[in-house]
Motif scaffolding. Structure first.
Motif, PDB file in Angstrom:
ATOM      1  N   SER A  43     -57.682-125.754  20.866  1.00  0.00           N
ATOM      2  CA  SER A  43     -56.420-126.396  21.225  1.00  0.00           C
ATOM      3  C   SER A  43     -56.091-127.426  20.153  1.00  0.00           C
ATOM      4  O   SER A  43     -57.011-127.959  19.508  1.00  0.00           O
ATOM      5  CB  SER A  43     -56.563-127.097  22.576  1.00  0.00           C
ATOM      6  OG  SER A  43     -55.443-127.930  22.815  1.00  0.00           O
ATOM      7  N   LYS A  48     -57.486-131.703  25.761  1.00  0.00           N
ATOM      8  CA  LYS A  48     -56.995-130.527  26.498  1.00  0.00           C
ATOM      9  C   LYS A  48     -58.029-129.403  26.483  1.00  0.00           C
ATOM     10  O   LYS A  48     -58.303-128.782  27.518  1.00  0.00           O
ATOM     11  CB  LYS A  48     -55.683-130.066  25.844  1.00  0.00           C
ATOM     12  CG  LYS A  48     -54.889-129.073  26.643  1.00  0.00           C
ATOM     13  CD  LYS A  48     -53.519-128.890  25.978  1.00  0.00           C
ATOM     14  CE  LYS A  48     -52.752-127.742  26.548  1.00  0.00           C
ATOM     15  NZ  LYS A  48     -51.481-127.522  25.828  1.00  0.00           N
ATOM     16  N   TYR A  78     -57.218-124.477  15.318  1.00  0.00           N
ATOM     17  CA  TYR A  78     -56.812-123.058  15.268  1.00  0.00           C
ATOM     18  C   TYR A  78     -57.419-122.382  14.032  1.00  0.00           C
ATOM     19  O   TYR A  78     -57.962-121.278  14.118  1.00  0.00           O
ATOM     20  CB  TYR A  78     -55.285-122.923  15.207  1.00  0.00           C
ATOM     21  CG  TYR A  78     -54.518-123.260  16.472  1.00  0.00           C
ATOM     22  CD1 TYR A  78     -55.136-123.724  17.629  1.00  0.00           C
ATOM     23  CD2 TYR A  78     -53.131-123.100  16.510  1.00  0.00           C
ATOM     24  CE1 TYR A  78     -54.410-124.024  18.778  1.00  0.00           C
ATOM     25  CE2 TYR A  78     -52.388-123.375  17.651  1.00  0.00           C
ATOM     26  CZ  TYR A  78     -53.029-123.847  18.781  1.00  0.00           C
ATOM     27  OH  TYR A  78     -52.298-124.135  19.910  1.00  0.00           O
ATOM     28  N   ARG A  99     -46.145-116.788  16.408  1.00  0.00           N
ATOM     29  CA  ARG A  99     -47.080-115.652  16.516  1.00  0.00           C
ATOM     30  C   ARG A  99     -47.356-114.998  15.170  1.00  0.00           C
ATOM     31  O   ARG A  99     -48.502-114.694  14.859  1.00  0.00           O
ATOM     32  CB  ARG A  99     -46.548-114.636  17.517  1.00  0.00           C
ATOM     33  CG  ARG A  99     -46.561-115.245  18.893  1.00  0.00           C
ATOM     34  CD  ARG A  99     -46.596-114.273  20.010  1.00  0.00           C
ATOM     35  NE  ARG A  99     -46.581-115.072  21.233  1.00  0.00           N
ATOM     36  CZ  ARG A  99     -45.809-114.877  22.271  1.00  0.00           C
ATOM     37  NH1 ARG A  99     -44.983-113.841  22.285  1.00  0.00           N
ATOM     38  NH2 ARG A  99     -45.853-115.662  23.321  1.00  0.00           N
ATOM     39  N   ASP A 202     -39.123-112.838  27.680  1.00  0.00           N
ATOM     40  CA  ASP A 202     -40.131-113.141  28.699  1.00  0.00           C
ATOM     41  C   ASP A 202     -40.099-112.141  29.852  1.00  0.00           C
ATOM     42  O   ASP A 202     -41.149-111.717  30.342  1.00  0.00           O
ATOM     43  CB  ASP A 202     -39.907-114.563  29.232  1.00  0.00           C
ATOM     44  CG  ASP A 202     -41.067-115.018  30.101  1.00  0.00           C
ATOM     45  OD1 ASP A 202     -42.234-114.803  29.699  1.00  0.00           O
ATOM     46  OD2 ASP A 202     -40.829-115.567  31.193  1.00  0.00           O
TER      47      ASP A 202
HETATM   48  N1  LIG Z   1     -48.618-111.062  29.746  1.00  0.00           N
HETATM   49  C1  LIG Z   1     -48.290-111.787  30.788  1.00  0.00           C
HETATM   50  O1  LIG Z   1     -48.510-111.400  31.948  1.00  0.00           O
HETATM   51  C2  LIG Z   1     -47.662-113.138  30.573  1.00  0.00           C
HETATM   52  C3  LIG Z   1     -47.485-113.991  31.654  1.00  0.00           C
HETATM   53  C4  LIG Z   1     -46.970-115.253  31.406  1.00  0.00           C
HETATM   54  C5  LIG Z   1     -46.594-115.617  30.126  1.00  0.00           C
HETATM   55  N2  LIG Z   1     -46.721-114.741  29.103  1.00  0.00           N
HETATM   56  C6  LIG Z   1     -46.315-115.095  27.735  1.00  0.00           C
HETATM   57  O2  LIG Z   1     -47.283-115.980  27.223  1.00  0.00           O
HETATM   58  C7  LIG Z   1     -46.678-116.944  26.395  1.00  0.00           C
HETATM   59  C8  LIG Z   1     -47.217-118.301  26.775  1.00  0.00           C
HETATM   60  O3  LIG Z   1     -46.705-118.673  28.041  1.00  0.00           O
HETATM   61  P1  LIG Z   1     -47.304-119.917  28.843  1.00  0.00           P
HETATM   62  O4  LIG Z   1     -46.445-120.165  29.997  1.00  0.00           O
HETATM   63  O5  LIG Z   1     -48.752-119.715  29.086  1.00  0.00           O
HETATM   64  O6  LIG Z   1     -47.085-121.077  27.755  1.00  0.00           O
HETATM   65  P2  LIG Z   1     -47.664-122.541  27.655  1.00  0.00           P
HETATM   66  O7  LIG Z   1     -48.443-122.899  28.875  1.00  0.00           O
HETATM   67  O8  LIG Z   1     -46.544-123.429  27.249  1.00  0.00           O
HETATM   68  O9  LIG Z   1     -48.710-122.411  26.470  1.00  0.00           O
HETATM   69  C9  LIG Z   1     -48.396-122.244  25.133  1.00  0.00           C
HETATM   70  C10 LIG Z   1     -49.557-122.812  24.314  1.00  0.00           C
HETATM   71  O10 LIG Z   1     -49.245-122.680  22.945  1.00  0.00           O
HETATM   72  C11 LIG Z   1     -49.859-123.740  22.228  1.00  0.00           C
HETATM   73  N3  LIG Z   1     -48.883-124.289  21.263  1.00  0.00           N
HETATM   74  C12 LIG Z   1     -49.028-124.323  19.930  1.00  0.00           C
HETATM   75  N4  LIG Z   1     -47.975-124.893  19.346  1.00  0.00           N
HETATM   76  C13 LIG Z   1     -47.134-125.247  20.318  1.00  0.00           C
HETATM   77  C14 LIG Z   1     -45.880-125.916  20.332  1.00  0.00           C
HETATM   78  N5  LIG Z   1     -45.283-126.344  19.207  1.00  0.00           N
HETATM   79  N6  LIG Z   1     -45.297-126.124  21.518  1.00  0.00           N
HETATM   80  C15 LIG Z   1     -45.881-125.711  22.674  1.00  0.00           C
HETATM   81  N7  LIG Z   1     -47.081-125.082  22.718  1.00  0.00           N
HETATM   82  C16 LIG Z   1     -47.707-124.864  21.553  1.00  0.00           C
HETATM   83  C17 LIG Z   1     -50.319-124.790  23.230  1.00  0.00           C
HETATM   84  O11 LIG Z   1     -51.722-124.802  23.247  1.00  0.00           O
HETATM   85  P3  LIG Z   1     -52.583-126.102  22.805  1.00  0.00           P
HETATM   86  O12 LIG Z   1     -51.743-127.292  23.158  1.00  0.00           O
HETATM   87  O13 LIG Z   1     -53.796-125.985  23.653  1.00  0.00           O
HETATM   88  O14 LIG Z   1     -52.869-125.996  21.360  1.00  0.00           O
HETATM   89  C18 LIG Z   1     -49.778-124.291  24.569  1.00  0.00           C
HETATM   90  O15 LIG Z   1     -50.672-124.503  25.604  1.00  0.00           O
HETATM   91  C19 LIG Z   1     -45.161-116.793  26.575  1.00  0.00           C
HETATM   92  O16 LIG Z   1     -44.609-116.237  25.414  1.00  0.00           O
HETATM   93  C20 LIG Z   1     -44.996-115.837  27.723  1.00  0.00           C
HETATM   94  O17 LIG Z   1     -43.920-114.926  27.536  1.00  0.00           O
HETATM   95  C21 LIG Z   1     -47.271-113.528  29.310  1.00  0.00           C
END
Ligand SMILES: NC(=O)c1ccc[n+]([C@@H]2O[C@H](COP(=O)([O-])OP(=O)(O)OC[C@H]3O[C@@H](n4cnc5c(N)ncnc54)[C@H](OP(=O)(O)O)[C@@H]3O)[C@@H](O)[C@H]2O)c1
Length: 395
Positions: A43, A48, A78, A99, A202
């Motif tokens: 992270s 965190k 990372y 990504r 999404d």
């Molecule tokens: N396949 C599925 O079933 C499924 C379900 C839900 C979501 N998703 C996809 O997964 C992705 C993530 O969704 P989520 O709701 O889990 O997101 P989230 O909780 O906001 O997590 C994104 C992570 O990215 C990292 N990050 C790195 N740079 C960042 C920045 N500038 N701003 C914000 N975060 C940053 C952070 O990790 P650190 O702070 O720890 O570094 C953060 O925890 C989305 O694109 C969504 O479409 C897929």
């Protein structure tokens, strides 16, 4: 078997970012049938990652044969994870705009990658990632879970059964949920500098994926797409969209996706003689899993002759996210075992073929999302999308 022996036979996964969705994947990876284990988490924030590992991951290691994972925090975390010898593969759930950078770095460092959906902000970015995956002979798979659910395969078979359904004419689906104020203020899905494709990337991603599965897209090479109605937030990110996709085989997909309507996730595949449906196609909500086959006719005087609805049910032990990781581990391992100079881009084995098929579908999925985004940018105009396959193969 000792802990270290059990772990050593599994694909060692590192998690890049303590995303909300990472937790669901942690549980899936820790499942005995996933073929994977977790060896590191990173992270940007030290506190965190500590909380993630100590409060969430470690308590779930009880009874799971694996060693404690590395915990990497801070601005270099990372990069350190990507270069680590403790991982064979990375799970990348970062916001979509990041990504390409991190997937490319991971592949170049010799790691397989499971990347969240949408796979990129554009198909050009995704295909650039894929080129690097081929060059380094590392596997790249997207994180769409429902495609690994045996119920989905059975549903698709039923939809293609012309003796029951006749010819497919329409696919109608919706996937929505109603985000609260905090969601619309803070969530990455509504931020231009994080997930600029908003609800199309999404949620609409899933409706398109279902249509691609049902329609054997390698046999259809184009579509006309149109966002017939849509709403953008202040940042210009789509938060609601009603979409039309007309494939060149004349089948029409209509779907709604958005963050302002109550939770729904249905699909109807409609044919000339019947239809098949599921009301939980993305996230199974009841056990046993099921889908329905329906046929009824209007007779003289508008009387309805209803044939009994058939409910097809499935055993309870198919957890789709576990199966997703199982597939990822299997295909990654088999790609590792290809001989010197042999790439999964061209190898004739069944597994490489399956890996290419998944990549092909991810690409078509992204192309259609891109086309709908362009339609929004052109204020709802129709846009032509080429679905020319990357490989000319008969799947
Ligand atoms: N396949 C599925 O079933 C499924 C379900 C839900 C979501 N998703 C996809 O997964 C992705 C993530 O969704 P989520 O709701 O889990 O997101 P989230 O909780 O906001 O997590 C994104 C992570 O990215 C990292 N990050 C790195 N740079 C960042 C920045 N500038 N701003 C914000 N975060 C940053 C952070 O990790 P650190 O702070 O720890 O570094 C953060 O925890 C989305 O694109 C969504 O479409 C897929």
């Amino acid at each position: 078997m000792s802990d270290s022996t059990a772990t050593s036979t599994k694909l060692r996964v590192g998690i890049l970012g303590c995303a909300s969705i990472s937790k669901k994947n942690v549980i899936a990876i820790l499942h005995e049938k996933s073929g994977c284990c977790i060896t590191a988490v990173a992270s940007r924030t030290e506190a965190k990652v500590r909380a993630f590992v100590e409060d969430f991951l470690t308590p779930r290691l009880n009874g799971v044969t694996q060693t404690n994972p590395l915990c990497l925090g801070g601005s270099s975390a990372y990069d350190n994870l990507i270069q680590s010898d403790h991982v064979d593969a990375l799970y990348i759930p970062l916001p979509t705009v990041f990504r390409k950078e991190w997937v490319m770095k991971a592949l170049q460092a010799g790691k397989h990658v499971l990347v969240e959906k949408p796979v990129a902000v554009s198909v050009e970015e995704y295909e650039a990632m894929l080129a690097v995956a081929f060059h380094h002979n590392k596997y790249l798979q997207d994180g769409t879970m429902f495609v690994h659910q045996p119920r989905t395969a059975s549903f698709v078979q039923a939809a293609k059964d012309s003796s029951f359904l006749g010819s497919i004419t329409r696919i109608e689906t919706a996937f929505s949920f109603c985000g609260d104020d905090a969601f619309h203020h803070d969530n990455i899905r509504v931020k231009r500098d994080a997930d600029p494709l908003g609800c199309l990337g999404d949620l609409g991603w899933y409706s398109i994926r279902m249509a691609l599965l049902v329609l054997d897209m390698t046999k259809s090479v184009a579509a006309t797409v149109q966002a017939t109605d849509y709403k953008l937030n202040d940042e210009g990110v789509p938060i609601d969209a009603t979409c039309l996709v007309k494939f060149d085989n004349q089948v029409i997909l209509t779907f709604h996706c958005g963050f302002q309507s109550h939770f729904r996730q249905y699909v109807h595949v409609v044919g000339t003689k019947g239809w098949v449906s599921m009301d939980d196609f993305v996230l199974p909500r009841r056990l046993p899993l099921q889908y329905e086959l329906q046929s009824m006719y209007l007779t003289e005087n508008d009387l309805i002759t209803e044939h009994p609805c058939t409910v097809q049910t499935f055993p309870d032990d198919h957890v789709q996210e576990v199966l997703m990781w199982q597939t990822f581990a299997l295909l990654a391992r088999n790609i590792d075992d290809l001989g010197e100079g042999v790439s999964w881009a061209a190898d004739a084995s069944e597994d490489c073929y399956r890996a290419r098929r998944l990549a092909q579908t991810s690409s078509a999925n992204q192309r259609l999302v891109d086309g709908l985004m362009l339609s929004i940018q052109k204020r709802g105009m129709k846009v032509q999308v080429s679905l020319d396959p990357i490989w000319q193969e008969d799947y």
